[in-house]
Design a protein around this motif. Structure first.
Motif, PDB file in Angstrom:
ATOM      1  N   GLN A  26      -2.667 -15.519   1.303  1.00 55.31           N
ATOM      2  CA  GLN A  26      -3.995 -15.977   1.749  1.00 55.31           C
ATOM      3  C   GLN A  26      -4.661 -16.792   0.645  1.00 55.31           C
ATOM      4  OE1 GLN A  26      -6.310 -15.470   4.339  1.00 55.31           O
ATOM      5  NE2 GLN A  26      -8.220 -14.701   3.485  1.00 55.31           N
ATOM      6  N   TRP A 204     -19.494 -17.694   4.592  1.00 51.40           N
ATOM      7  CA  TRP A 204     -18.873 -16.389   4.857  1.00 51.40           C
ATOM      8  C   TRP A 204     -19.737 -15.246   4.334  1.00 51.40           C
ATOM      9  CZ3 TRP A 204     -16.069 -12.901   1.286  1.00 51.40           C
ATOM     10  CH2 TRP A 204     -15.415 -11.855   1.965  1.00 51.40           C
ATOM     11  N   GLU A 229     -18.510 -22.384   0.569  1.00 50.78           N
ATOM     12  CA  GLU A 229     -17.197 -22.778   0.053  1.00 50.78           C
ATOM     13  C   GLU A 229     -16.874 -24.225   0.459  1.00 50.78           C
ATOM     14  OE1 GLU A 229     -14.572 -19.865   1.825  1.00 50.78           O
ATOM     15  OE2 GLU A 229     -16.215 -18.447   1.889  1.00 50.78           O
TER      16      GLU A 229
END
Ligand SMILES: O=P(O)(O)OC[C@H]1O[C@H](O)[C@H](O)[C@@H](O)[C@@H]1O
Length: 254
Positions: A26, A204, A229
Motif C-alpha cells: 500500500q 482523509w 495529500e
C-alpha cells in the motif's frame, strides 16, 4: 517490513494505494525504507532514496512483494529538500529522477498529516474539483460516488476518504485549513521538462471504527487530525527515460 510513521509527510511512491495486482505494498516502498541525508544547513535538509540502493529492501523483491528472482523493474531516485524559510513557511521540493533510458510507471503523493478540529474546522480550495468519494453515504449508500465539489467549505462528519482531481484550468492545488484562530495553507504544483503536471489531492480522516482498527493510531485521534495529500495520482503516469519530475509544496500558517 518497515512501517511508515503515522504523521508528518510520508512520501507515497511509486503508487498511491495498491497496485491492481496487489503485489506492491500500500502506497509503495518509498515510505517504508530509510532515506539518506545528502546535505543539511541550519534551515534545510535534503534526503534521498533510490529504488536500487542496497538499503531499500522493504516492499522489494527480497521482501516477498515481487516475484521471486525478479530484479527491480526500474531505477528511480527521489530527492526531497525541506526548507524552513525566513517567513516561516515549510517548503518541500521533491525531485523524481528516472535513472534509466527506459520508461517507469509512477504515481506520487505527499501524505501530509495536519492538526485539525474534526467538529469545527473547515477545508477550502477544492471547489470545482471532480471528487471520487470512496465512502458509502446515507442509509442506502453503497460503493463510491462521483460529483463535482460545490462552493461550500468541506466539513467532516464521519469517515472521509475522497480523491479530488483538478479542473482543466487548475494544474496546481491550494487548500486552506481554516480554524477560528488560524489558517493553514497548503499549495502544491508539479512539473517536468515538458510542462506542468496536474496535481490532485486526497482528503482523509479515518473516523471512529477505522481509528480503533489502526494499531498505531489513538482511538480518539481522528478528532484532531486530517490528511491533505496532494500528488500526481490521476491515472498511471510514466516517467520517460532519464526524465525528472519535480513536486513543490509550501505549507504556511497565517
Ligand atoms: O494506513 P495507510 O496505509 O497509511 O493509509 C491511510 C490512508 O491513506 C489515504 O488517505 C487513502 O486514501 C486511505 O484510503 C488510506 O486509508
Amino acid at each position: 517490513m518497515s512501517k511508515s510513521i503515522r504523521g508528518g509527510v510520508p512520501i507515497c511512491f511509486p503508487q498511491f494505494g495498491r497496485t491492481s495486482d496487489k503485489v506492491s505494498p500500500q502506497h509503495g516502498w518509498a515510505r517504508l525504507n530509510p532515506w539518506t541525508v545528502a546535505s543539511e544547513t541550519p534551515t534545510s535538509v535534503t534526503l534521498t532514496i533510490s529504488s536500487v540502493s542496497p538499503s531499500c529492501t522493504s516492499g522489494r523483491p527480497d521482501d516477498g512483494h515481487w516475484p521471486a528472482n525478479s530484479t527491480c523493474p526500474f531505477a528511480v531516485t527521489l530527492s526531497l529538500t525541506v526548507t524552513l524559510t525566513s517567513t516561516g513557511s515549510l517548503d518541500y521540493s521533491l525531485k523524481i529522477t528516472n535513472d534509466l533510458d527506459t520508461t517507469a510507471p509512477y504515481q506520487c503523493l505527499l501524505h501530509n498529516y495536519f492538526q485539525f478540529d474534526f467538529s469545527k474546522d473547515q477545508i477550502e480550495g477544492l471547489e470545482n474539483y471532480s471528487c471520487i468519494d470512496t465512502q458509502p453515504r446515507g442509509s442506502e449508500g453503497t460503493g463510491m460516488s462521483y460529483f463535482t465539489q460545490g462552493p461550500d467549505p468541506i466539513t467532516l462528519d464521519g469517515e472521509v476518504d475522497r480523491i479530488f482531481h483538478p479542473p482543466q484550468d487548475k494544474p496546481s492545488v491550494l487548500v486552506k485549513l481554516k480554524s477560528s484562530s488560524k489558517t493553514c495553507t497548503i499549495s502544491c504544483s508539479a512539473k517536468s521538462g515538458s510542462g506542468s503536471i496536474p496535481v490532485s489531492a486526497v482528503v482523509w480522516n479515518p473516523y471512529i471504527s477505522k481509528a480503533k482498527g489502526m494499531g498505531d493510531f489513538d482511538d480518539e485521534g481522528y478528532k484532531n487530525m486530517v490528511c491533505i495529500e496532494p500528488g500526481i495520482i490521476d491515472g498511471q503516469r510514466v516517467l520517460l527515460g532519464k526524465e525528472e519530475v519535480v513536486i513543490e509544496q509550501v505549507i504556511e500558517i497565517e
